[in-house]
Motif scaffolding. Sequence first.
Motif, short mmCIF file in Angstrom:
data_model
loop_
_atom_site.label_atom_id
_atom_site.label_comp_id
_atom_site.label_asym_id
_atom_site.label_seq_id
_atom_site.Cartn_x
_atom_site.Cartn_y
_atom_site.Cartn_z
N HIS A 20 40.91 -8.89 32.75
CA HIS A 20 41.88 -8.54 33.79
C HIS A 20 42.59 -7.21 33.55
N LEU A 21 42.85 -6.89 32.30
CA LEU A 21 43.56 -5.66 32.00
C LEU A 21 42.61 -4.48 31.79
N LEU A 22 41.45 -4.77 31.18
CA LEU A 22 40.51 -3.70 30.84
C LEU A 22 39.26 -3.70 31.71
N ASP A 23 39.31 -4.46 32.80
CA ASP A 23 38.23 -4.45 33.81
C ASP A 23 36.86 -4.81 33.25
N GLY A 24 36.83 -5.51 32.11
CA GLY A 24 35.57 -5.92 31.52
C GLY A 24 34.72 -4.79 30.98
N LEU A 25 35.34 -3.60 30.77
CA LEU A 25 34.56 -2.43 30.35
C LEU A 25 34.07 -2.53 28.91
N TYR A 26 34.79 -3.25 28.08
CA TYR A 26 34.51 -3.23 26.64
C TYR A 26 34.22 -4.65 26.13
N PRO A 27 33.34 -4.77 25.14
CA PRO A 27 33.02 -6.10 24.62
C PRO A 27 34.09 -6.63 23.67
N ALA A 28 34.25 -7.94 23.65
CA ALA A 28 35.13 -8.57 22.67
C ALA A 28 34.40 -8.66 21.33
N THR A 29 35.15 -8.67 20.26
CA THR A 29 34.56 -8.83 18.93
C THR A 29 35.51 -9.61 18.05
N GLN A 30 34.95 -10.34 17.10
CA GLN A 30 35.75 -11.15 16.18
C GLN A 30 35.76 -10.57 14.77
N SER A 31 35.33 -9.32 14.65
CA SER A 31 35.32 -8.69 13.34
C SER A 31 35.69 -7.22 13.47
N THR B 69 40.15 6.81 28.66
CA THR B 69 40.11 5.44 28.14
C THR B 69 40.79 4.44 29.07
N THR B 70 41.59 4.90 30.03
CA THR B 70 42.26 3.97 30.95
C THR B 70 41.23 3.38 31.90
N PRO B 71 41.01 2.06 31.86
CA PRO B 71 39.92 1.45 32.63
C PRO B 71 39.94 1.77 34.13
N SER B 72 41.11 1.69 34.76
CA SER B 72 41.17 1.94 36.20
C SER B 72 40.75 3.37 36.53
N ILE B 73 41.11 4.31 35.66
CA ILE B 73 40.75 5.71 35.91
C ILE B 73 39.27 5.95 35.61
N VAL B 74 38.75 5.29 34.58
CA VAL B 74 37.31 5.37 34.30
C VAL B 74 36.51 4.84 35.49
N GLN B 75 36.99 3.74 36.09
CA GLN B 75 36.31 3.17 37.25
C GLN B 75 36.36 4.14 38.43
N GLN B 76 37.51 4.79 38.63
CA GLN B 76 37.60 5.79 39.71
C GLN B 76 36.61 6.92 39.48
N ALA B 77 36.55 7.40 38.25
CA ALA B 77 35.64 8.50 37.93
C ALA B 77 34.19 8.09 38.14
N SER B 78 33.86 6.84 37.83
CA SER B 78 32.49 6.35 37.97
C SER B 78 32.04 6.35 39.44
N GLN B 79 33.01 6.24 40.34
CA GLN B 79 32.69 6.20 41.77
C GLN B 79 32.74 7.58 42.42
N ASN B 80 33.04 8.59 41.61
CA ASN B 80 33.14 9.96 42.12
C ASN B 80 31.77 10.63 42.03
N ALA B 81 31.21 10.97 43.16
CA ALA B 81 29.86 11.55 43.21
C ALA B 81 29.76 12.90 42.53
N ASN B 82 30.90 13.55 42.28
CA ASN B 82 30.89 14.88 41.67
C ASN B 82 30.95 14.84 40.14
N TYR C 226 42.31 13.45 34.59
CA TYR C 226 41.36 13.16 35.68
C TYR C 226 41.63 14.06 36.88
N GLN C 227 42.91 14.28 37.20
CA GLN C 227 43.25 15.15 38.32
C GLN C 227 42.80 16.59 38.07
#
Length: 458
Positions: free
Chosen positions: A251-262, A194-207, A180-181
């Motif tokens: 809490h760990l993955l910031d809700g970015l990905y859906p849960a699945t049972q299969s 794939t790291t949720p916190s870094i994906v969130q940072q990137a999503s807020q980057n206007a560039n 990311y840097q």
Amino acid sequence: MTAIFGGLFKLADGGKIEPDLASGYQVSDDGKSLTISLRPGVMFQDGTPLNAEAVAWNIDRDLKTACVCSPSASWPPLAEEGITTPDDHTVVLNFSRPYAALMNVFVSTSVNRIASPTAVQKMGQQEFSLKPVGAGPFEVVRNVVSSEIVLKRYEGYWKQGQPYLDGLVFKAIVGDQPTYQAIQAGQAQASTLTTPSIVQQASQNANLTVNQQDGTSPWLIQLNTAVPPFDNKLAREAIYYATDTEAIRTHLLDGLYPATQSFTGPGGLFYQPEVPGYRTFDLDKAKQLVAQLGGLKVDLFGGTDKVATETVQVLQSQWQQAGIETTIHSYELPRTIQELEGKKWQAALQSNGAFDPGVSSGVPFRFLSSAPYSGVQDPNLDTMIDQAAATLDQTERGRLYGDIAKYISDEAYAPFMIAVAPAAVARKDVHGPGVSTKIPMASVSLLPVWDEVWIENS
């Protein structure tokens, strides 16, 4: 690989297989024969023709390779007539039995990438691996192992006017934060994170442009049912009830990905997020089972990346609340393979799945008795997996995979968790499928359509 070799076929929107270096295909009504038609005039980067003889040579070589990236791990054995080449632009594959995922194997394994037989034979395998020759949009200029690969535009590429870029440079950067840097600093223009916190940072980057892909390979807690404690179904059930997937997802993955049972994700066929009768988090039931067992000790391992390490730590904490004593480890890939092949492991945080669950990296990878990385030895499940793979009707096939998901759940063979997927991150001036826009993924990797990637002039 895709930049250098391209592919005979590609996975398009809606899960449709479209020809690329090939011009078309035909599967026989009985599902035992595949006819591939090739585009006339396509040339490898060494000036030799990509013809039927070259494709047949590559397929034969791939089928003799014993690895999960080979079609031999998915396709049924060839029939007596094997591979035939009626003319320079036609290849026919004849199989011993029907296989519904026949074409989906192409976009999931090495068989899709056609190497120049002349270059392989002239250079030898070692030299070729450093400077491979294909018929894709870019050819190799320089390859510094584990550092960078420099490619230039292949002027003889079959698509007129493409690729749009003059060249590509692939750099090896370890970890999402350094990647990311590098993108922020302009040292790189596109990658996956794939790291949720870094994906969130990137999503807020206007560039930057960020596209979260749809996963095909959910995480699961793989259990080795051949050794204690998980040869006991009660112990397996305790793990199901002690695992709070929603807490990890939120809490760990910031809700970015859906849960699945299969074993399916939203980016693949037969996606089934909920399975009837699936055991969800219930701490009281987990405690009761642990008490009934007289205690439970578990050895759990996962990967070394930040998210996997944190997830294993959270699982240890969750299971401790149920009275499960857990020892955790973080292993690099070679050690992971060693542990799984040793067959003495107990539990592992892994991923499972593919666009088509019938290919070898799909449900067979973790659940077929004969698979080297399976944790299950169950002849009934083997039969169900084989039956689904041989069923040509898609509706019936979907029902059979639903039955398999329920059977795995009923037997408590492995709790499934979250359909994690990479996010494509690119600077605003970089455009193209898989870079600035979402595309289907055949497996765990995102493969941009490199001949359509372009950079906006400032």
